[in-house]
Design a protein around this motif. Sequence first.
Motif, short mmCIF file in Angstrom:
data_model
loop_
_atom_site.label_atom_id
_atom_site.label_comp_id
_atom_site.label_asym_id
_atom_site.label_seq_id
_atom_site.Cartn_x
_atom_site.Cartn_y
_atom_site.Cartn_z
N GLN A 36 0.83 -1.21 0.00
CA GLN A 36 0.00 0.00 0.00
C GLN A 36 0.87 1.26 0.00
O GLN A 36 0.55 2.24 -0.68
N VAL A 37 1.99 1.23 0.73
CA VAL A 37 2.92 2.36 0.73
C VAL A 37 3.38 2.64 -0.70
O VAL A 37 3.37 3.79 -1.16
N LEU A 38 3.78 1.59 -1.42
CA LEU A 38 4.27 1.77 -2.79
C LEU A 38 3.14 2.21 -3.73
O LEU A 38 3.36 3.01 -4.64
N GLU A 39 1.95 1.71 -3.49
CA GLU A 39 0.80 2.15 -4.32
C GLU A 39 0.51 3.63 -4.08
O GLU A 39 0.26 4.38 -5.02
N ASP A 40 0.56 4.05 -2.81
CA ASP A 40 0.35 5.47 -2.50
C ASP A 40 1.44 6.34 -3.13
O ASP A 40 1.16 7.42 -3.63
N ALA A 83 7.46 15.98 -9.44
CA ALA A 83 7.20 17.08 -10.36
C ALA A 83 7.98 16.92 -11.67
O ALA A 83 7.61 17.51 -12.69
N GLN A 84 9.04 16.11 -11.64
CA GLN A 84 9.88 15.94 -12.83
C GLN A 84 9.46 14.77 -13.71
O GLN A 84 10.01 14.59 -14.79
N PHE A 85 8.48 13.99 -13.27
CA PHE A 85 8.07 12.79 -14.01
C PHE A 85 6.59 12.83 -14.34
O PHE A 85 5.76 13.11 -13.48
N SER A 86 6.27 12.52 -15.59
CA SER A 86 4.86 12.47 -15.98
C SER A 86 4.22 11.16 -15.53
O SER A 86 3.03 11.11 -15.25
N THR A 87 5.02 10.08 -15.47
CA THR A 87 4.53 8.80 -14.96
C THR A 87 5.63 8.16 -14.13
O THR A 87 6.82 8.42 -14.35
N TRP A 88 5.20 7.33 -13.17
CA TRP A 88 6.15 6.48 -12.46
C TRP A 88 5.39 5.39 -11.74
O TRP A 88 4.25 5.57 -11.34
N ASN A 89 6.01 4.23 -11.69
CA ASN A 89 5.40 3.12 -10.99
C ASN A 89 6.44 2.01 -10.81
O ASN A 89 7.51 2.06 -11.39
N VAL A 91 6.95 -1.99 -11.51
CA VAL A 91 6.40 -3.00 -12.40
C VAL A 91 5.96 -4.18 -11.55
O VAL A 91 6.80 -4.89 -10.97
N ASP A 92 4.64 -4.40 -11.46
CA ASP A 92 4.10 -5.43 -10.57
C ASP A 92 4.67 -6.82 -10.84
O ASP A 92 5.00 -7.54 -9.91
N GLU A 93 4.78 -7.18 -12.10
CA GLU A 93 5.25 -8.53 -12.45
C GLU A 93 6.71 -8.76 -12.06
O GLU A 93 7.18 -9.89 -12.06
N GLN A 94 7.42 -7.70 -11.78
CA GLN A 94 8.84 -7.81 -11.42
C GLN A 94 9.09 -7.36 -9.99
O GLN A 94 10.20 -6.96 -9.65
N PHE A 111 11.89 -5.42 -0.26
CA PHE A 111 11.24 -5.27 -1.57
C PHE A 111 12.33 -5.19 -2.63
O PHE A 111 13.31 -4.47 -2.47
N TRP A 112 12.13 -5.94 -3.71
CA TRP A 112 12.97 -5.84 -4.90
C TRP A 112 12.04 -5.62 -6.08
O TRP A 112 11.01 -6.29 -6.20
N GLY A 113 12.39 -4.68 -6.93
CA GLY A 113 11.54 -4.44 -8.08
C GLY A 113 12.19 -3.54 -9.10
O GLY A 113 13.34 -3.12 -8.96
N ILE A 114 11.41 -3.24 -10.11
CA ILE A 114 11.83 -2.34 -11.18
C ILE A 114 10.95 -1.09 -11.11
O ILE A 114 9.72 -1.18 -11.21
N TRP A 115 11.59 0.05 -10.89
CA TRP A 115 10.90 1.33 -10.93
C TRP A 115 10.97 1.83 -12.36
O TRP A 115 12.01 1.74 -13.01
N GLU A 116 9.85 2.34 -12.85
CA GLU A 116 9.79 2.83 -14.21
C GLU A 116 9.16 4.22 -14.19
O GLU A 116 8.10 4.41 -13.60
N GLY A 117 9.84 5.18 -14.82
CA GLY A 117 9.32 6.53 -14.84
C GLY A 117 9.65 7.25 -16.13
O GLY A 117 10.67 6.97 -16.76
N THR A 118 8.76 8.18 -16.53
CA THR A 118 8.96 8.98 -17.72
C THR A 118 9.34 10.40 -17.30
O THR A 118 8.54 11.09 -16.67
N PHE A 119 10.55 10.79 -17.65
CA PHE A 119 11.10 12.09 -17.30
C PHE A 119 10.49 13.15 -18.23
O PHE A 119 10.56 13.03 -19.45
N LYS A 120 9.87 14.16 -17.65
CA LYS A 120 9.16 15.18 -18.44
C LYS A 120 10.07 15.94 -19.40
O LYS A 120 9.66 16.25 -20.52
N ALA A 121 11.28 16.25 -18.99
CA ALA A 121 12.15 17.11 -19.78
C ALA A 121 12.53 16.51 -21.13
O ALA A 121 12.74 17.24 -22.09
#
Length: 174
Positions: A36-40, A83-89, A91-94, A111-121
């Motif tokens: 839930q922390v990561l979802e928030d 504020a610098q990323f349009s998306t971030w999450n 990856v649930d499967e990883q 927790f081990w995972g892959i963070w994925e984010g789209t940098f706005k700039a």
Amino acid sequence: MKELMSLGLAVVIFIACNQQRKRYTQQSQEIETYKQVLEDYEDRDWEAMIAHYSDSAKIMNNVPEEKGKNLTQFLAENKKDAAQFSTWNFVDEQSEYEMIVNDKGETWINFWGIWEGTFKANNKVYKIPTHITAQFVNGKIVQEFGYWDVSKITRDIQKTKIGELSPLEKRTGK
């Protein structure tokens, strides 16, 4: 009859003394809380996220313990990053979670995972392997250590600030 009752009482006492909390599991209330922390975090619901931390929590993301942050600093840093990323999450499967109770009786979620984010700039998508470990006391996070490599993002932020992105990088994010 007394012997039988004594034996029965001894067995009950032995069983009661030997019942311990699981020292390792992949299913626990603490794991569900950390999910839930990561979802928030993904939803940028900062107030809901920090509600899972104790008021005196110390957060060490890519820093040694003596440079850890309090909740106010942690929240400000996350808002600035968001504020610098349009998306971030994550990856649930990883994503993998485990709970351990160490020899000191401390409860930790790993927790081990892959963070994925789209940098706005530059509209570039970054995928970063991440490890976070959080200690829980009475259902709240009291300290957290996070480890990931942000060097590629940092390099691109610096390039963006001084205008060094090539026209191709600006258009394609590559």
